[in-house]
Design a protein around this motif. Structure first.
Motif, mmCIF file in Angstrom:
data_model
loop_
_atom_site.group_PDB
_atom_site.id
_atom_site.type_symbol
_atom_site.label_atom_id
_atom_site.label_comp_id
_atom_site.label_asym_id
_atom_site.label_seq_id
_atom_site.Cartn_x
_atom_site.Cartn_y
_atom_site.Cartn_z
ATOM 1 N N GLN A 38 9.484 39.676 -43.454
ATOM 2 C CA GLN A 38 9.432 41.014 -42.863
ATOM 3 C C GLN A 38 8.316 41.847 -43.487
ATOM 4 O OE1 GLN A 38 10.997 41.739 -40.206
ATOM 5 N NE2 GLN A 38 12.430 40.019 -40.186
ATOM 6 N N SER A 112 9.147 47.697 -37.305
ATOM 7 C CA SER A 112 8.774 46.684 -38.290
ATOM 8 C C SER A 112 9.158 47.130 -39.695
ATOM 9 C CB SER A 112 7.269 46.414 -38.217
ATOM 10 O OG SER A 112 6.897 45.409 -39.134
ATOM 11 N N PHE A 116 11.995 45.468 -42.294
ATOM 12 C CA PHE A 116 11.723 45.115 -43.692
ATOM 13 C C PHE A 116 12.702 45.814 -44.631
ATOM 14 C CE2 PHE A 116 9.788 46.879 -47.565
ATOM 15 C CZ PHE A 116 9.818 45.722 -48.337
ATOM 16 N N SER A 119 16.013 44.169 -44.581
ATOM 17 C CA SER A 119 15.986 42.876 -45.280
ATOM 18 C C SER A 119 16.004 43.075 -46.789
ATOM 19 C CB SER A 119 14.751 42.063 -44.865
ATOM 20 O OG SER A 119 13.555 42.645 -45.365
#
Length: 204
Positions: A38, A112, A116, A119
């Motif tokens: 990510q 995006s 990330f 994650s």
């Protein structure tokens, strides 16, 4: 019989705990790989947009790239703890109003970055659980040792006891002893076949 089964249950419980600890490590690696992916995705998205012909896009991308340059792509190759520390710092840097406005200007930028960030949160949660498992690891035996104990109890003590019962009282215990013996034999054969298949799969 009661004592044998009790010992078998106790060792089996410890074996299950050891397997869980092993899975915890594998899950941690999985979460680390996901956050690395990510982060790379976000990094390349921003890097690509720094060359966009429209200044309304390239300038915000350059602002974000300046933050990314503090961490680089090398961050994904450091230790778990160091990587987490730097990623948490990067996320904090990106939380400023200026950076959030810059993200809004990049198509897919917000999605995006949020992927990330999620994650990283997932990794942090798993890392804490893994550290707790590691802290308790010293009080437990490893899975291989426990597995050998289970096999020994079954193949030596349990089967031996059943054979003794069969000899003492064939009428009452014969069928039962043979059925249990067959189940254990079949299980041992399946394990041996799996081991054989794994060996055949190894590339020399």
């Amino acid at each position: 019989m009661v004592t044998i089964i009790k010992n078998l249950i106790n060792v089996s419980i410890n074996l299950n705990e050891a397997i869980k600890r092993s899975k915890s490590k594998s899950l941690l690696e999985e979460k680390d790989n996901d956050r690395d992916t990510q982060y790379r995705n976000f990094y390349h998205l921003i890097s690509g947009n720094t060359h966009h012909p429209d200044p309304a896009i390239s300038e915000p991308a350059l602002q974000i790239q300046a933050i990314l340059d503090k961490y680089g792509l090398e961050v994904i190759h450091v230790s778990y703890a160091s990587e987490s520390s730097m990623f948490n710092s990067f996320i904090n840097d990106m939380k400023s109003d200026k950076m959030q406005q810059a993200l809004q200007a990049i198509s897919g930028g917000v999605a995006s970055f949020e992927a990330f960030e999620q994650s990283q949160n997932n990794f942090n949660t798993t890392f804490i659980e893994h550290k707790e498992d590691k802290a308790n690891e010293g009080t437990y035996e490893n899975a291989s040792t426990l597995k050998r104990q289970v096999i020994k109890i079954i193949n030596d003590q349990l089967i031996g006891y059943l054979h003794t019962l069969q000899q003492i009282d064939e009428e009452n215990f014969g069928d039962f002893a043979r059925k249990v013996d067959q189940i254990i034999t079949d299980s041992n054969s399946k394990v041996k076949r799996r081991i054989s298949i794994k060996k055949d799969d190894i590339v020399e």
